[in-house]
Design an enzyme around this catalytic site. Structure first.
Site, PDB file in Angstrom:
ATOM      1  N   LEU A  53       0.671  -1.296   0.115  1.00 49.52           N
ATOM      2  CA  LEU A  53       0.225  -0.116   0.071  1.00 49.52           C
ATOM      3  C   LEU A  53       0.699   1.480  -0.081  1.00 49.52           C
ATOM      4  CD1 LEU A  53      -2.831   0.832  -0.183  1.00 49.52           C
ATOM      5  CD2 LEU A  53      -2.763   0.825   2.733  1.00 49.52           C
ATOM      6  N   ALA A  56       2.510   1.870  -3.437  1.00 47.26           N
ATOM      7  CA  ALA A  56       1.411   2.476  -4.496  1.00 47.26           C
ATOM      8  C   ALA A  56       0.794   3.697  -4.606  1.00 47.26           C
ATOM      9  CB  ALA A  56       0.189   0.856  -4.373  1.00 47.26           C
ATOM     10  N   GLU A  57       0.945   3.850  -2.983  1.00 51.63           N
ATOM     11  CA  GLU A  57       0.096   5.499  -2.964  1.00 51.63           C
ATOM     12  C   GLU A  57       2.038   6.712  -2.395  1.00 51.63           C
ATOM     13  OE1 GLU A  57      -2.523   6.543  -1.532  1.00 51.63           O
ATOM     14  OE2 GLU A  57      -3.706   4.429  -1.610  1.00 51.63           O
ATOM     15  N   SER A  58       2.001   6.150  -1.646  1.00 54.45           N
ATOM     16  CA  SER A  58       4.224   7.438  -2.006  1.00 54.45           C
ATOM     17  C   SER A  58       5.285   7.000  -2.384  1.00 54.45           C
ATOM     18  CB  SER A  58       3.955   7.707  -0.757  1.00 54.45           C
ATOM     19  OG  SER A  58       4.701   6.636   0.115  1.00 54.45           O
TER      20      SER A  58
END
Length: 180
Positions: A53, A56-58
């Site tokens: 996560l 994917a996010e940052s």
């Protein structure tokens, strides 16, 4: 001469394998492992899911900001961060959202919340991306859910891609970092 060719072939294969691994570790970095471990374990969330996560996010960038106003490594909005901080009894100061330790603590708490709410990893990822209300809406719409408990399809293409991406990233992180 044959011996030299064989040695060269082995060296070439080793170089290719090393290059591929170097590329994989660069494409899938892992930072903040102690925080990921402790927060994931405390909340009972899969460590590889948290790493996927964050990737994917940052891509593990502490000061990442989205056009929607999500901030930090786990890309939390100010509202979500404030809600999670209140639930955890944490007093947020200005710019705490950019502190990876705090951001991961809040983000993992929120991930656990949506996991508990939907009891399904894909739905939790979709809710993390599109919002709890949207997922609830989709589950109540027979166009997207025939049973009201799972999604037959996700109407937001970005969210559908996000869920697929995180599924894949989770497998990659488990492969590259078996001791996370």
């Amino acid at each position: 001469m044959k011996f030299l060719k064989a040695v060269f072939a082995v060296i070439l294969i080793c170089v290719l394998i090393a290059s591929a691994l170097w590329g994989a570790y660069n494409m899938f970095p892992l930072r903040y492992t102690d925080v990921i471990r402790s927060e994931a374990d405390e909340q009972g969330v899969d460590r590889y899911l948290v790493a996927a996560l964050i990737r994917a996010e940052s891509n593990f960038e502490a000061f990442a900001e989205s056009s929607a106003g999500a901030k930090g490594v786990m890309q939390l909005t100010d509202e979500t961060a404030a809600f999670c901080a209140e639930m955890l009894g944490i007093e947020l100061k200005e710019n705490d959202i950019y502190n990876p330790e705090i951001n991961i603590k809040l983000g993992v708490y929120y991930l656990k919340r949506v996991m508990d709410l939907y009891n399904d990893e894909d739905l939790a990822i979709a809710a993390y991306n599109a919002g709890e209300g949207k997922v609830r809406e989709w589950l109540n719409d027979p166009e997207y859910s025939t049973d009201g408990e799972s999604l037959d399809n996700i109407p937001y293409e970005e969210t559908a891609r996000h869920v697929e991406k995180i599924r894949m990233y989770k497998k990659v992180y488990a492969l590259l970092y078996p001791n996370l």
